[in-house]
Scaffold this active site. Structure first.
Site, PDB file in Angstrom:
ATOM      1  N   HIS A 151      -1.014   3.379   3.524  1.00  0.00           N
ATOM      2  CA  HIS A 151      -0.337   2.119   3.835  1.00  0.00           C
ATOM      3  C   HIS A 151      -1.349   1.063   4.279  1.00  0.00           C
ATOM      4  O   HIS A 151      -1.285  -0.095   3.836  1.00  0.00           O
ATOM      5  CB  HIS A 151       0.691   2.367   4.944  1.00  0.00           C
ATOM      6  CG  HIS A 151       1.326   1.138   5.487  1.00  0.00           C
ATOM      7  ND1 HIS A 151       2.579   0.710   5.109  1.00  0.00           N
ATOM      8  CD2 HIS A 151       0.889   0.231   6.406  1.00  0.00           C
ATOM      9  CE1 HIS A 151       2.881  -0.398   5.763  1.00  0.00           C
ATOM     10  NE2 HIS A 151       1.873  -0.701   6.559  1.00  0.00           N
ATOM     11  N   GLU A 152      -2.281   1.453   5.131  1.00  0.00           N
ATOM     12  CA  GLU A 152      -3.268   0.488   5.627  1.00  0.00           C
ATOM     13  C   GLU A 152      -4.148  -0.026   4.496  1.00  0.00           C
ATOM     14  O   GLU A 152      -4.435  -1.230   4.419  1.00  0.00           O
ATOM     15  CB  GLU A 152      -4.126   1.124   6.721  1.00  0.00           C
ATOM     16  CG  GLU A 152      -3.369   1.552   7.962  1.00  0.00           C
ATOM     17  CD  GLU A 152      -2.497   0.454   8.546  1.00  0.00           C
ATOM     18  OE1 GLU A 152      -2.843  -0.740   8.388  1.00  0.00           O
ATOM     19  OE2 GLU A 152      -1.467   0.780   9.153  1.00  0.00           O
ATOM     20  N   HIS A 155      -2.419  -2.695   2.494  1.00  0.00           N
ATOM     21  CA  HIS A 155      -2.507  -4.051   3.046  1.00  0.00           C
ATOM     22  C   HIS A 155      -3.783  -4.741   2.566  1.00  0.00           C
ATOM     23  O   HIS A 155      -3.770  -5.921   2.215  1.00  0.00           O
ATOM     24  CB  HIS A 155      -2.516  -3.999   4.579  1.00  0.00           C
ATOM     25  CG  HIS A 155      -1.170  -3.869   5.196  1.00  0.00           C
ATOM     26  ND1 HIS A 155      -0.132  -4.722   4.918  1.00  0.00           N
ATOM     27  CD2 HIS A 155      -0.684  -2.978   6.113  1.00  0.00           C
ATOM     28  CE1 HIS A 155       0.939  -4.380   5.623  1.00  0.00           C
ATOM     29  NE2 HIS A 155       0.628  -3.322   6.350  1.00  0.00           N
ATOM     30  N   GLU A 216       5.120  -5.256   4.181  1.00  0.00           N
ATOM     31  CA  GLU A 216       5.159  -3.892   4.697  1.00  0.00           C
ATOM     32  C   GLU A 216       5.715  -2.915   3.670  1.00  0.00           C
ATOM     33  O   GLU A 216       5.204  -1.811   3.485  1.00  0.00           O
ATOM     34  CB  GLU A 216       6.000  -3.847   5.979  1.00  0.00           C
ATOM     35  CG  GLU A 216       5.320  -4.466   7.178  1.00  0.00           C
ATOM     36  CD  GLU A 216       3.974  -3.822   7.467  1.00  0.00           C
ATOM     37  OE1 GLU A 216       3.900  -2.570   7.508  1.00  0.00           O
ATOM     38  OE2 GLU A 216       3.000  -4.564   7.628  1.00  0.00           O
TER      39      GLU A 216
END
Length: 279
Positions: A151-152, A155, A216
């Site tokens: 997920h990071e 981004h 997100e």
């Protein structure tokens, strides 16, 4: 979350980046970026080198990396880090597999494991990643940790910090221009401050927060792709949000006013995506 000068705030706790919990740009950074005004925002369509998409991102990634460097150094000086032992080795083991499965494979990253009970992880411009030991105590297995780290990276791949900075600056500039116009009006000048305040709220709810929620979800799905490619079980990304909801998560904040979707929304979207992709 705490907000220091020239920083991107992380999520719940004391963060400084685009992160896995609840993140936002600091007021100081937004003031600096907004000072560039409409000039910076007008010429803002750029091509994402990792996805090929045309994005609304007015700022140079190197500039944002430089701005975040100060916050990164401050965080490292204020929060103890661990550089060895089982927890550190676990993070680096999972991180190396995830990083190699992303479009940023081969790039240099600085990864720090912060010795804190915060349930948190984050990414900052300039390929900087932080993981808190409190998160390691919550995730049930390496697959769930892989979901967080994927997920990071998502981004960073989608340049969410840059896009959000651009949208926030654009919204701020629009409100400032509208307030200035009213201030110069003989009939509406008395209402300029009130209208400006309402405009700020409307811009935040209508532009910045919805974008952050979409970002997100986009990072969630990118993380699923990366963990699958790295050999982790993508279904554990669903389980991750069950665990987080049981621990409190962000379910206490209404979606409409939150920069992040609640855990139930994230679980369902991830479940649908996994089915769609056939993982």
């Amino acid at each position: 979350m705490s907000e220091n000068e020239l920083e991107f705030a992380m999520k719940t706790g004391s963060g400084k980046g685009t992160g896995w919990g609840r993140g936002r740009l600091s007021r100081s950074v937004m003031s600096i970026l907004a000072a560039g005004g409409m000039v910076a925002v007008v010429a803002s369509c750029t091509t994402n080198p990792y996805t090929g998409e045309t994005q609304f991102a007015a700022y140079d990634d190197a500039q944002l990396s430089q701005l975040s460097a100060t916050a990164w150094q401050e965080l490292k000086s204020e929060t103890p880090t661990i550089n060895s032992g089982a927890q550190y080795q676990r993070v680096m083991r999972v991180w190396n597999r995830i990083a190699a499965a992303t479009p940023k494979a081969g790039e240099s990253w600085e990864v720090r494991v912060f010795n804190s009970d915060q349930v948190n992880a984050f990414v900052m411009p300039g390929n900087r990643v932080g993981v808190y030991t409190g998160l390691l105590d919550i995730v049930e297995n390496d697959d769930q940790l892989a979901a967080v780290l994927g997920h990071e990276v998502g981004h960073a791949i989608y340049r969410h910090a840059n896009q959000r900075a651009t949208r926030s600056a654009a919204a701020s500039t629009a409100v400032q221009v509208g307030t200035a116009v009213l201030s110069n009006s003989s009939s509406m000048g008395a209402y300029a401050n009130q209208v400006g305040a309402l405009g700020s709220v409307a811009a935040n709810l209508g532009v910045v927060l919805p974008y952050s929620r979409n970002a997100e979800l986009e990072a969630d799905l990118a993380g699923v792709d990366y963990m699958h490619k790295a050999g982790y079980d993508p279904r554990q990304a669903i389980r991750l949000w069950e665990v987080m909801e049981a621990k409190g998560g962000s379910a206490g904040t209404a979606d409409f006013l939150s920069t992040h979707p609640n855990p139930a929304t994230r679980r369902e979207r991830i479940r649908q995506y996994i089915q769609q992709k056939g993982y």
